[in-house]
Design an enzyme around this catalytic site. Structure first.
Site, PDB file in Angstrom:
ATOM      1  N   THR A   1       0.811  -1.224   0.000  1.00 43.21           N
ATOM      2  CA  THR A   1       0.000   0.000   0.000  1.00 43.21           C
ATOM      3  C   THR A   1       0.845   1.275   0.000  1.00 43.21           C
ATOM      4  OG1 THR A   1      -0.168  -0.225   2.407  1.00 43.21           O
ATOM      5  CG2 THR A   1      -1.997  -1.081   1.111  1.00 43.21           C
TER       6      THR A   1
ATOM      7  N   HIS B   1       7.142  -0.076   6.818  1.00 46.59           N
ATOM      8  CA  HIS B   1       7.241   0.809   7.977  1.00 46.59           C
ATOM      9  C   HIS B   1       7.450  -0.030   9.234  1.00 46.59           C
ATOM     10  CE1 HIS B   1       3.117  -0.326   8.876  1.00 46.59           C
ATOM     11  NE2 HIS B   1       2.715   0.138   7.710  1.00 46.59           N
TER      12      HIS B   1
ATOM     13  N   HIS C   1       5.566  -3.234   9.934  1.00 47.49           N
ATOM     14  CA  HIS C   1       5.971  -4.461   9.239  1.00 47.49           C
ATOM     15  C   HIS C   1       7.185  -5.124   9.896  1.00 47.49           C
ATOM     16  CE1 HIS C   1       4.134  -2.198   5.699  1.00 47.49           C
ATOM     17  NE2 HIS C   1       3.447  -3.313   5.705  1.00 47.49           N
TER      18      HIS C   1
ATOM     19  N   LYS D   1      -9.283  -0.691   9.758  1.00 44.19           N
ATOM     20  CA  LYS D   1      -9.514   0.549   9.019  1.00 44.19           C
ATOM     21  C   LYS D   1     -10.961   1.004   9.194  1.00 44.19           C
ATOM     22  CE  LYS D   1      -5.432   0.851   7.390  1.00 44.19           C
ATOM     23  NZ  LYS D   1      -4.538   1.933   7.783  1.00 44.19           N
TER      24      LYS D   1
ATOM     25  N   ARG E   1      -9.834   1.644   1.913  1.00 46.19           N
ATOM     26  CA  ARG E   1      -8.518   2.096   1.467  1.00 46.19           C
ATOM     27  C   ARG E   1      -8.587   2.690   0.067  1.00 46.19           C
ATOM     28  NH1 ARG E   1      -3.999  -0.320   4.260  1.00 46.19           N
ATOM     29  NH2 ARG E   1      -4.649  -1.899   5.755  1.00 46.19           N
TER      30      ARG E   1
ATOM     31  N   GLN F   1      -7.615 -13.845   0.623  1.00 45.62           N
ATOM     32  CA  GLN F   1      -6.474 -14.194   1.478  1.00 45.62           C
ATOM     33  C   GLN F   1      -6.496 -15.686   1.808  1.00 45.62           C
ATOM     34  OE1 GLN F   1      -5.488 -11.468   4.626  1.00 45.62           O
ATOM     35  NE2 GLN F   1      -4.486 -13.043   5.851  1.00 45.62           N
TER      36      GLN F   1
ATOM     37  N   ASP G   1      -4.118  -8.609  14.204  1.00 41.99           N
ATOM     38  CA  ASP G   1      -5.304  -8.079  13.524  1.00 41.99           C
ATOM     39  C   ASP G   1      -5.688  -8.935  12.314  1.00 41.99           C
ATOM     40  OD1 ASP G   1      -3.080  -7.387  12.046  1.00 41.99           O
ATOM     41  OD2 ASP G   1      -3.682  -5.315  11.705  1.00 41.99           O
TER      42      ASP G   1
ATOM     43  N   LYS H   1      -0.504   2.082  19.142  1.00 43.50           N
ATOM     44  CA  LYS H   1       0.411   1.587  18.113  1.00 43.50           C
ATOM     45  C   LYS H   1       1.678   2.424  18.076  1.00 43.50           C
ATOM     46  CE  LYS H   1      -2.080  -0.996  14.587  1.00 43.50           C
ATOM     47  NZ  LYS H   1      -2.440  -1.081  13.165  1.00 43.50           N
TER      48      LYS H   1
ATOM     49  N   LYS I   1       4.584   5.982  15.018  1.00 39.92           N
ATOM     50  CA  LYS I   1       4.055   7.264  14.533  1.00 39.92           C
ATOM     51  C   LYS I   1       4.797   8.410  15.225  1.00 39.92           C
ATOM     52  CE  LYS I   1       0.467   6.044  11.885  1.00 39.92           C
ATOM     53  NZ  LYS I   1       0.360   6.415  10.478  1.00 39.92           N
ATOM     54  N   THR I   2       5.122   9.443  14.447  1.00 35.09           N
ATOM     55  CA  THR I   2       5.720  10.647  14.999  1.00 35.09           C
ATOM     56  C   THR I   2       4.918  11.842  14.497  1.00 35.09           C
ATOM     57  OG1 THR I   2       7.177  11.112  13.128  1.00 35.09           O
ATOM     58  CG2 THR I   2       7.988   9.554  14.772  1.00 35.09           C
TER      59      THR I   2
END
Length: 409
Positions: free
Chosen positions: A40, A45, A48, A82, A86, A171, A192, A227, A230-231
């Site tokens: 995506t 990131h 992963h 989500k 997406r 999947q 998840d 989570k 993130k910044t």
């Protein structure tokens, strides 16, 4: 210690379809397993990272990982976690993103002959005959059971499209295909993904009477359940062009005290004995553990040379005597000064440390800016060539964690 025991000791395992059998397989056998990655974005990131570490632990124990890239599923998008659908991606974008993933993943996973497999579910999903797919696969899925799954249930309030409802079938079909092609007997994924993984295990049992297995691992969260990764700038990426090695290092150097030992267990290959010793540290001594975490994680993703540079730059900020050459930096020239002085706001916007003067004002008014450890208290404050820039540079601290070297050429 077998790899199952290793993963347990590191707190990585969340849920399993058959604990005893999975423990026996992982500790005493050699299996082929897979983890899926939907392309995506054009970089992996931090989210992963856990999945790749699990693959690496498994590979080191002799198991064969399949990294499955979602050339097909990426065209739909997983609704798990989500609140909205997406954004749809083009095939060209997906192919580009997959190439980026493969390059980054190769730092930790050995893809040489027989050691690991790269697969793309576009190879079998993009040319499916829809009627045949429904007759062959769709009959094994109960819509009632699917809607009870957490990944769909949370979307029902806002609306779940039929488009996305297909994701679990696709999947699950991936697992079937990988079993046929590579004798893959286990699917792994973040917690998840539990509902989707169960779908694949159930499909193989019902359609083929085969015993296969599923296991999820813990998501990378803080001790408060938020989570990580993130910044204020956004996600922490593994691509050095998106998140510099220095910023990557600083992210881990600045984790909360309550999270550092868990991160060492999950995101490094340090022996558990060493981590358990570091767990005895308290208070300010925990900074040693944080520095080890930051160095080890940066070394894994960007290599030892970049990790050393990032560490030296960070130590300079904390007064450990290292040079400042490896700190994020910008340059200004003498022409940017008027009569030997430059306004702090002018400097901030010039080097793009703030997006606008208004943002710079807000930062100063909230007490969030320092230059060479001196807090800036007035929006009209100036710096001088002869004084502040006597050593040709200043160190700007923005907020609690952003450091920047501004040099005069």
């Amino acid at each position: 210690m077998g790899v199952y025991d290793e993963l347990q000791a590191r707190g990585l395992i969340a849920q399993m379809t058959d604990e005893e059998k999975i423990k026996e397989l992982l500790n005493n056998d050699k299996i082929t397993f897979y983890i899926g990655f939907d392309p995506t974005a054009d970089s992996l990131h931090v989210g992963h990272f856990v999945q790749i570490m699990v693959m690496a632990h498994m590979q080191r124990a002799g198991h064969v990982p399949i990294a499955l890239f979602g050339g097909g599923t990426g065209m739909i998008g997983d609704p798990s976690g989500k609140s909205d659908m997406r954004q749809m991606l083009t095939k060209e974008t997906i192919d580009h993103n997959i190439a980026c993933f493969q390059k980054q993943m190769s730092r930790l996973i050995d893809f040489s002959e027989g050691k690991a497999i790269m697969a793309n579910n576009g190879d079998w999903l993009l040319d499916l005959n829809y009627i045949e797919f429904l007759r062959d696969i769709g009959v094994h899925f109960s819509v009632n059971r699917m809607l009870a799954a957490e990944c769909y249930k949370q979307r029902l309030e806002k609306g779940l499209s039929f488009f996305e409802l297909n994701y679990m079938l696709m999947q699950s079909y991936d697992f079937l295909e990988l079993n046929h092609r590579y004798n893959c007997v286990m699917e792994l994924g973040g917690d998840d993904q539990w509902s989707n993984i169960i779908g694949g295990v159930r499909l193989l049992r019902q359609k083929e009477a085969k015993e296969v297995y599923g296991m999820t691992f813990t998501l990378l969260t803080t001790s408060e359940g938020k989570k990580m990764g993130k910044t204020e700038k956004g996600a922490v990426w593994l691509d050095p062009e998106k998140t510099s090695p220095f910023d990557f290092y600083q992210y881990w150097r600045n984790v909360d005290d309550a999270d550092v030992i868990r991160c060492l267990k999950i995101l490094t290959f340090l022996p558990m004995e060493e981590i358990n010793e570091l767990a005895k540290l308290e208070g300010g001594e925990l900074n040693k553990a944080k520095e080890i975490l930051a160095f080890e994680v940066t070394k894994l993703i960007h290599g030892e040379e970049e990790a050393v540079k990032a560490q030296e730059g960070a130590r300079a900020l904390f007064g450990a005597g290292a040079n400042t050459d490896n700190m994020p930096s910008s340059t200004i020239t003498a022409a940017d000064f008027t009569d030997g002085t430059i306004g702090v706001l002018d400097m901030l916007t010039k080097v793009k440390l703030v997006p606008s003067r208004a943002e710079g004002r807000r930062l100063i008014e909230q007490g969030g800016l320092s230059v060479d450890d001196v807090k800036i208290t007035s929006i009209g404050e100036t710096l001088t060539l002869a004084g502040n820039f006597e050593k040709k540079y200043v160190i700007v601290k923005k907020g609690k964690k952003v450091y920047h070297k501004v040099t005069v050429e």
